[in-house]
Design a protein around this motif. Structure first.
Motif, short mmCIF file in Angstrom:
data_model
loop_
_atom_site.label_atom_id
_atom_site.label_comp_id
_atom_site.label_asym_id
_atom_site.label_seq_id
_atom_site.Cartn_x
_atom_site.Cartn_y
_atom_site.Cartn_z
N VAL A 1 20.17 1.81 -1.92
CA VAL A 1 19.27 1.95 -0.77
C VAL A 1 18.10 2.84 -1.15
O VAL A 1 18.22 3.72 -2.00
N THR A 2 16.98 2.59 -0.50
CA THR A 2 15.80 3.39 -0.73
C THR A 2 14.92 3.37 0.51
O THR A 2 14.95 2.40 1.28
N VAL A 3 14.18 4.44 0.69
CA VAL A 3 13.28 4.55 1.84
C VAL A 3 11.94 5.08 1.36
O VAL A 3 11.89 5.96 0.49
N TYR A 4 10.87 4.52 1.90
CA TYR A 4 9.51 4.97 1.61
C TYR A 4 8.77 5.11 2.93
O TYR A 4 8.80 4.20 3.76
N CYS A 5 8.08 6.23 3.09
CA CYS A 5 7.28 6.46 4.29
C CYS A 5 5.81 6.57 3.91
O CYS A 5 5.48 7.05 2.82
N ALA A 6 4.95 6.12 4.82
CA ALA A 6 3.52 6.34 4.63
C ALA A 6 3.30 7.84 4.47
O ALA A 6 4.00 8.64 5.10
N ASP B 1 0.83 -1.21 0.00
CA ASP B 1 0.00 0.00 0.00
C ASP B 1 0.87 1.26 0.00
O ASP B 1 0.58 2.22 -0.74
N ILE B 2 1.89 1.27 0.83
CA ILE B 2 2.78 2.44 0.89
C ILE B 2 3.44 2.65 -0.47
O ILE B 2 3.44 3.76 -1.01
N TYR B 3 3.99 1.59 -1.04
CA TYR B 3 4.67 1.71 -2.32
C TYR B 3 3.70 2.15 -3.42
O TYR B 3 4.02 3.05 -4.23
N ASN B 4 2.52 1.56 -3.45
CA ASN B 4 1.56 1.89 -4.50
C ASN B 4 1.13 3.36 -4.44
O ASN B 4 0.81 3.95 -5.48
N HIS B 5 1.11 3.94 -3.27
CA HIS B 5 0.84 5.39 -3.18
C HIS B 5 1.82 6.15 -4.06
O HIS B 5 1.43 7.05 -4.82
#
Length: 173
Positions: free
Chosen positions: A93-98, A23-27
């Motif tokens: 490296v990669t970071v994803y936040c809600a 869900d976070i990524y799809n945003h």
């Protein structure tokens, strides 16, 4: 992190987290050019990605979880930089936040935990590609010791336009 006191725990990502991670990524797939994926994923389609990040070793997946609610606030990964053997001491490296966790220190917390977890691994450099413009991500990476090493101009097309990607590196030794 918010008006109320929030405790955030960073831990290894689990298969049970896959729905929320997707869900976070799809945003970001739908709403931004931060990722160059253009079609949303199902959790089942993301399962091989999750399994490619074991609990230990150089390729990790860590999640930030709000302890009272057990809600995933974001995640960070280290992945192979390139498939050829001589690149094995480099990671991307990669970071994803809600979306509601952006700007609350979650990305910093995740990256700091990742770099701590990678100590002792046979790694030399971490690389991050940042679609431009993205001032918040550029500030985050710079603050964490990354330096700009170059920009690929108009390397990706999404939402009917071309996007640049700035590349940053950080020593891990």
């Amino acid at each position: 992190m918010s008006q109320r006191q929030t405790e955030v725990q960073v831990r290894a990502g689990l298969e049970a987290d896959l729905g929320r991670l997707t869900d976070i990524y799809n945003h970001y797939v739908h709403e931004t050019a931060i990722t160059f994926d253009t079609i949303a994923f199902t959790p089942e389609e993301r399962l091989p990605w999750l399994r490619s990040h074991p609990v230990d070793g150089p390729y990790r997946l860590l999640v930030a979880e709000d302890v009272p609610s057990a809600r995933i606030l974001g995640y960070v990964t280290s992945s192979p930089f390139r498939p050829k053997p001589a690149y094995s001491t480099s990671v991307e490296v990669t970071v994803y936040c809600a979306p509601d966790a952006v700007g609350r220190g979650v990305g910093t917390l995740l990256y700091e935990a990742l770099f701590e977890a990678l100590k002792g691994e046979d790694l030399h450099r971490a690389y991050a590609g940042i679609a431009q413009p993205n001032e918040a991500s550029t500030r985050l990476h710079t603050r964490l010791g990354f330096r700009h090493i170059g920009t690929y101009e108009e390397v990706g097309r999404k939402f009917g336009r071309y996007w640049d990607v700035a590349w940053y590196e950080r020593e891990l030794d």
